[in-house]
Scaffold this active site. Structure first.
Site, PDB file in Angstrom:
ATOM      1  N   LYS A 111       0.859  -1.181   0.000  1.00  0.00           N
ATOM      2  CA  LYS A 111       0.000   0.000   0.000  1.00  0.00           C
ATOM      3  C   LYS A 111       0.890   1.223   0.000  1.00  0.00           C
ATOM      4  O   LYS A 111       1.800   1.347   0.817  1.00  0.00           O
ATOM      5  CB  LYS A 111      -0.873  -0.002   1.272  1.00  0.00           C
ATOM      6  CG  LYS A 111      -1.824   1.164   1.351  1.00  0.00           C
ATOM      7  CD  LYS A 111      -3.120   0.887   0.619  1.00  0.00           C
ATOM      8  CE  LYS A 111      -3.886   2.137   0.271  1.00  0.00           C
ATOM      9  NZ  LYS A 111      -3.451   2.789  -0.992  1.00  0.00           N
ATOM     10  N   GLN A 135       7.282   3.805   3.836  1.00  0.00           N
ATOM     11  CA  GLN A 135       5.874   3.404   3.879  1.00  0.00           C
ATOM     12  C   GLN A 135       5.664   2.126   4.706  1.00  0.00           C
ATOM     13  O   GLN A 135       4.654   1.980   5.385  1.00  0.00           O
ATOM     14  CB  GLN A 135       5.389   3.188   2.444  1.00  0.00           C
ATOM     15  CG  GLN A 135       3.888   3.196   2.271  1.00  0.00           C
ATOM     16  CD  GLN A 135       3.297   4.593   2.193  1.00  0.00           C
ATOM     17  OE1 GLN A 135       3.793   5.433   1.478  1.00  0.00           O
ATOM     18  NE2 GLN A 135       2.227   4.836   2.935  1.00  0.00           N
ATOM     19  N   LYS A 183       5.607   3.304   8.350  1.00  0.00           N
ATOM     20  CA  LYS A 183       4.449   4.187   8.545  1.00  0.00           C
ATOM     21  C   LYS A 183       3.158   3.365   8.621  1.00  0.00           C
ATOM     22  O   LYS A 183       2.342   3.536   9.524  1.00  0.00           O
ATOM     23  CB  LYS A 183       4.370   5.152   7.366  1.00  0.00           C
ATOM     24  CG  LYS A 183       3.196   6.106   7.403  1.00  0.00           C
ATOM     25  CD  LYS A 183       3.048   6.883   6.110  1.00  0.00           C
ATOM     26  CE  LYS A 183       4.363   7.519   5.677  1.00  0.00           C
ATOM     27  NZ  LYS A 183       4.182   8.531   4.629  1.00  0.00           N
ATOM     28  N   LYS A 239       5.277   1.530  -3.080  1.00  0.00           N
ATOM     29  CA  LYS A 239       5.241   2.884  -3.642  1.00  0.00           C
ATOM     30  C   LYS A 239       5.495   2.785  -5.137  1.00  0.00           C
ATOM     31  O   LYS A 239       6.099   1.811  -5.600  1.00  0.00           O
ATOM     32  CB  LYS A 239       6.342   3.742  -2.991  1.00  0.00           C
ATOM     33  CG  LYS A 239       6.123   5.226  -3.127  1.00  0.00           C
ATOM     34  CD  LYS A 239       5.166   5.780  -2.074  1.00  0.00           C
ATOM     35  CE  LYS A 239       4.846   7.225  -2.332  1.00  0.00           C
ATOM     36  NZ  LYS A 239       4.039   7.811  -1.263  1.00  0.00           N
ATOM     37  N   GLY A 289      -2.717   8.187  -4.399  1.00  0.00           N
ATOM     38  CA  GLY A 289      -2.046   9.393  -4.882  1.00  0.00           C
ATOM     39  C   GLY A 289      -0.813   9.724  -4.062  1.00  0.00           C
ATOM     40  O   GLY A 289      -0.580   9.158  -2.995  1.00  0.00           O
ATOM     41  N   ASP A 290       0.008  10.600  -4.588  1.00  0.00           N
ATOM     42  CA  ASP A 290       1.139  11.205  -3.872  1.00  0.00           C
ATOM     43  C   ASP A 290       1.384  12.504  -4.632  1.00  0.00           C
ATOM     44  O   ASP A 290       0.489  12.969  -5.373  1.00  0.00           O
ATOM     45  CB  ASP A 290       2.363  10.277  -3.890  1.00  0.00           C
ATOM     46  CG  ASP A 290       3.505  10.799  -3.001  1.00  0.00           C
ATOM     47  OD1 ASP A 290       3.391  10.707  -1.772  1.00  0.00           O
ATOM     48  OD2 ASP A 290       4.502  11.333  -3.534  1.00  0.00           O
ATOM     49  N   THR A 329      -4.182  13.583   5.091  1.00  0.00           N
ATOM     50  CA  THR A 329      -2.776  13.711   5.483  1.00  0.00           C
ATOM     51  C   THR A 329      -2.563  15.033   6.235  1.00  0.00           C
ATOM     52  O   THR A 329      -1.924  15.064   7.293  1.00  0.00           O
ATOM     53  CB  THR A 329      -1.852  13.616   4.256  1.00  0.00           C
ATOM     54  OG1 THR A 329      -2.210  12.460   3.504  1.00  0.00           O
ATOM     55  CG2 THR A 329      -0.396  13.529   4.662  1.00  0.00           C
ATOM     56  N   ASN A 366      -1.614  19.170  -1.750  1.00  0.00           N
ATOM     57  CA  ASN A 366      -2.647  18.458  -0.982  1.00  0.00           C
ATOM     58  C   ASN A 366      -2.363  18.478   0.519  1.00  0.00           C
ATOM     59  O   ASN A 366      -3.235  18.839   1.318  1.00  0.00           O
ATOM     60  CB  ASN A 366      -2.750  17.014  -1.492  1.00  0.00           C
ATOM     61  CG  ASN A 366      -3.672  16.179  -0.648  1.00  0.00           C
ATOM     62  OD1 ASN A 366      -3.247  15.534   0.309  1.00  0.00           O
ATOM     63  ND2 ASN A 366      -4.950  16.211  -0.947  1.00  0.00           N
ATOM     64  N   SER A 371      -6.781   5.817   3.614  1.00  0.00           N
ATOM     65  CA  SER A 371      -6.772   4.916   2.450  1.00  0.00           C
ATOM     66  C   SER A 371      -7.153   3.496   2.884  1.00  0.00           C
ATOM     67  O   SER A 371      -7.888   2.799   2.188  1.00  0.00           O
ATOM     68  CB  SER A 371      -5.388   4.887   1.810  1.00  0.00           C
ATOM     69  OG  SER A 371      -5.243   5.917   0.860  1.00  0.00           O
TER      70      SER A 371
HETATM   71  P1  NDP Z   1       1.473  17.998  -4.135  1.00  0.00           P
HETATM   72  O1  NDP Z   1       2.056  17.712  -5.461  1.00  0.00           O
HETATM   73  O2  NDP Z   1      -0.009  18.137  -4.019  1.00  0.00           O
HETATM   74  O3  NDP Z   1       2.121  19.327  -3.522  1.00  0.00           O
HETATM   75  C1  NDP Z   1       3.485  19.470  -3.323  1.00  0.00           C
HETATM   76  C2  NDP Z   1       3.779  20.937  -3.044  1.00  0.00           C
HETATM   77  O4  NDP Z   1       5.144  21.081  -2.724  1.00  0.00           O
HETATM   78  C3  NDP Z   1       3.507  21.831  -4.254  1.00  0.00           C
HETATM   79  O5  NDP Z   1       2.998  23.066  -3.828  1.00  0.00           O
HETATM   80  C4  NDP Z   1       4.893  21.999  -4.876  1.00  0.00           C
HETATM   81  O6  NDP Z   1       5.067  23.221  -5.575  1.00  0.00           O
HETATM   82  C5  NDP Z   1       5.774  21.993  -3.628  1.00  0.00           C
HETATM   83  N1  NDP Z   1       7.104  21.529  -3.974  1.00  0.00           N
HETATM   84  C6  NDP Z   1       7.446  20.391  -4.636  1.00  0.00           C
HETATM   85  N2  NDP Z   1       8.767  20.303  -4.767  1.00  0.00           N
HETATM   86  C7  NDP Z   1       9.286  21.407  -4.191  1.00  0.00           C
HETATM   87  C8  NDP Z   1      10.598  21.894  -4.001  1.00  0.00           C
HETATM   88  N3  NDP Z   1      11.666  21.200  -4.441  1.00  0.00           N
HETATM   89  N4  NDP Z   1      10.749  23.075  -3.346  1.00  0.00           N
HETATM   90  C9  NDP Z   1       9.678  23.762  -2.903  1.00  0.00           C
HETATM   91  N5  NDP Z   1       8.415  23.348  -3.054  1.00  0.00           N
HETATM   92  C10 NDP Z   1       8.225  22.186  -3.678  1.00  0.00           C
HETATM   93  O7  NDP Z   1       2.013  16.847  -3.173  1.00  0.00           O
HETATM   94  P2  NDP Z   1       1.395  16.335  -1.800  1.00  0.00           P
HETATM   95  O8  NDP Z   1       0.928  17.495  -1.004  1.00  0.00           O
HETATM   96  O9  NDP Z   1       0.489  15.218  -2.089  1.00  0.00           O
HETATM   97  O10 NDP Z   1       2.691  15.690  -1.131  1.00  0.00           O
HETATM   98  C11 NDP Z   1       3.679  16.486  -0.493  1.00  0.00           C
HETATM   99  C12 NDP Z   1       4.573  15.606   0.345  1.00  0.00           C
HETATM  100  O11 NDP Z   1       3.783  14.881   1.293  1.00  0.00           O
HETATM  101  C13 NDP Z   1       5.368  14.544  -0.416  1.00  0.00           C
HETATM  102  O12 NDP Z   1       6.578  14.317   0.267  1.00  0.00           O
HETATM  103  C14 NDP Z   1       4.494  13.308  -0.279  1.00  0.00           C
HETATM  104  O13 NDP Z   1       5.229  12.107  -0.434  1.00  0.00           O
HETATM  105  C15 NDP Z   1       4.017  13.485   1.156  1.00  0.00           C
HETATM  106  N6  NDP Z   1       2.816  12.745   1.495  1.00  0.00           N
HETATM  107  C16 NDP Z   1       1.676  12.898   0.747  1.00  0.00           C
HETATM  108  C17 NDP Z   1       0.545  12.208   1.099  1.00  0.00           C
HETATM  109  C18 NDP Z   1      -0.758  12.430   0.398  1.00  0.00           C
HETATM  110  O14 NDP Z   1      -1.763  11.901   0.875  1.00  0.00           O
HETATM  111  N7  NDP Z   1      -0.815  13.204  -0.670  1.00  0.00           N
HETATM  112  C19 NDP Z   1       0.550  11.218   2.187  1.00  0.00           C
HETATM  113  C20 NDP Z   1       1.776  11.216   2.981  1.00  0.00           C
HETATM  114  C21 NDP Z   1       2.858  11.935   2.594  1.00  0.00           C
HETATM  115  P3  NDP Z   1       4.316  23.492  -6.964  1.00  0.00           P
HETATM  116  O15 NDP Z   1       2.884  23.723  -6.596  1.00  0.00           O
HETATM  117  O16 NDP Z   1       4.990  24.707  -7.472  1.00  0.00           O
HETATM  118  O17 NDP Z   1       4.524  22.275  -7.786  1.00  0.00           O
END
Ligand code: NDP
Length: 452
Positions: free
Chosen positions: A95, A116, A119, A131, A170-171, A215, A246, A384
């Protein structure tokens, strides 16, 4: 694996991992963090070494890498690389999410898959760790291009997944739109409506309530527990969140609902400082609806809001910092500045957003509580798993019921981390607590299931 590896010395094993997985520094970093507190645990439980549990844990059960050709709106052909890593199935089907980002490599997916495993174990739910992802950049692509890419990817991935085998979600770069396209193609190829094959579906067709928010909300519920352990609460606290995706958006939403003042947010183009408090509706409009850049925020918001091009938000003074963007986005310099500016709590919303050195700064600082993502961002995967449960029973829970179960789960993870840390002489150390507790759950299941 070298037969000379003792199985009780994490340093020897780490070197083996580095030698056997060259060019994957993020994977090495994730393994290093998990192994660090395990020495005494392995000495106390020699059966783990005898069964070579650790050596098996650091080797994915399976890895699938495949080509994804697709055609853009202009008729040009592109070729992407996609992969899915099934890391460990001791506790349940693999997962974990799918990430679409041009920087994705096998090393990225292995680090995320390894995280993961632990977690998912912390949630106490029946899910193993996996993943996947692709080096596809959805930015600037039309809905039709994203659909064609998702359909091509699923045309290979479908044979490797299923409700009892591997359940993607998603991620970063993969949200409701992408999950919809992926599920549609899975359904078409297999001729089955196997809803439990993917999570993060729309709430009108098998998706769980609260999955979108889970999250970010879960992160703030975890922060609330950390504060409560110090007889504090969120009301009136100054918070800075990185990212505007997200995780960040719903972390901000819940933090504000619980009375916090969120003054900083960022995306990959730079950081916003808004001393009057972030206008979340404006962030949502720019990032979720218009898929635009945060640079527009300051202009449209007016007042004292400023945008710092190319900057991180870590120079904005705050009491609570929530890194929610990406791996290694907060380094030792940022950490020192945060501590100097009065931060007292750091909790990871992203996976491994703090470098090893940054973590050391927080852990060495007086009065700073630090939580690793595998504990504090587990709310997404927990909901999830709730979605899988609802799909299996063809049932649907209300928003309130799901949110309540999310809060309970985050409370239980917090309690487990603290209790485990205390039992192993690591009082108040969430890193040791999370890694030891996650390891013990997976390792005990692996022992029981024999050498497989
Ligand atoms: P999103 O793609 O929805 O958002 C990521 C955000 O981070 C965007 O605003 C992006 O900017 C910004 N970003 C990405 N790379 C960089 C960088 N190098 N420097 C500065 N800003 C950056 O992703 P999520 O919110 O889904 O995921 C974010 C993190 O959380 C990841 O590490 C993911 O693995 C983790 N996570 C997510 C989960 C989920 O349910 N979605 C669950 C658990 C962990 P821009 O908008 O400009 O692209």
């Amino acid at each position: 694996m070298s037969p000379s590896t003792t199985g009780t010395d994490p340093d020897v094993l780490l070197q083996d991992v580095i030698d056997r997985n060259p060019g994957e520094p993020e994977f090495h970093q994730a393994v290093r963090e998990v192994l660090a507190p395990l020495g005494p645990v392995l000495e106390a439980r020699p059966e783990f070494a005898k069964a070579r549990v650790l050596e098996r844990l650091v080797e994915p059960e399976r890895q699938v890498i495949f080509r994804v050709p697709w055609v853009d709106d202009a008729g040009d052909v592109h070729v992407q690389r996609a992969m899915r890593v099934g890391f460990n199935s001791a506790l349940g089907p693999y997962k974990g999410g799918m990430r679409f980002n041009p920087a994705v490599t096998l090393g990225t997916i292995k680090f995320l898959g390894f995280e993961q495993v632990f977690k998912n174990a912390l949630t106490g739910l029946a899910i193993g760790g996996g993943k996947g992802g692709a080096d596809f950049d959805p930015k600037g692509r039309s809905d039709e291009e994203v659909m064609r890419f998702c359909q091509s990817l699923m045309t290979e991935l479908y044979r490797h997944i299923g409700p009892d085998q591997d359940v993607p979600a998603g991620d970063a770069g993969v949200a409701a739109r992408e999950i919809g396209f992926l599920f549609g193609q899975y359904k078409r190829i297999t001729g089955t409506y196997a809803a439990g094959t993917l999570t993060g579906k729309g709430t009108g067709w098998g998706g769980a309530q609260v999955r979108t928010e889970a999250t970010g909300y879960g992160l703030v519920y975890f922060v609330r527990e950390m504060l409560a352990a110090r007889y504090e609460d969120l009301d009136g606290r100054t918070v800075v969140v990185s990212g505007a995706g997200n995780v960040s958006i719903f972390a901000i939403e819940k933090a504000q609902a619980l009375g916090a003042r969120v003054v900083g947010v960022s995306d990959s183009s730079g950081a916003v400082h808004d001393p009057d408090g972030i206008d979340l509706d404006l962030v949502k409009a720019i990032k979720l609806q218009e898929r635009g850049r945060l640079a527009e925020y300051a202009e449209r918001r007016g007042g004292e809001a400023t945008f710092d091009e190319g900057a991180t938000p870590w120079s904005i003074p705050c009491e609570i910092a929530l890194p929610c963007a990406t791996q290694n986005e907060l380094d030792a310099k940022d950490a020192k500045r945060l501590v100097k500016n009065g931060v007292t709590l750091v909790a990871e919303g992203a996976n491994m957003p703090c470098t090893d050195d940054a973590v050391a700064v927080f852990q060495d600082a007086d009065g700073v509580a630090y939580a690793p993502g595998k504990a504090s961002n587990a709310g997404g995967v927990a909901v999830s798993a709730f979605e899988m449960e609802q799909n299996a029973s063809r049932n649907g829970w209300t928003f309130e019921n799901t949110d309540e179960r999310l809060q309970t789960t985050m409370g239980q993870i917090h309690e487990l981390c603290r209790r485990t840390a205390a039992e192993h002489d690591h009082e108040d150390d969430y890193v040791a607590g999370a890694n030891i507790a996650g390891f013990l759950r997976v390792a005990d299941a692996m022992l029981a299931q024999g050498v497989v």
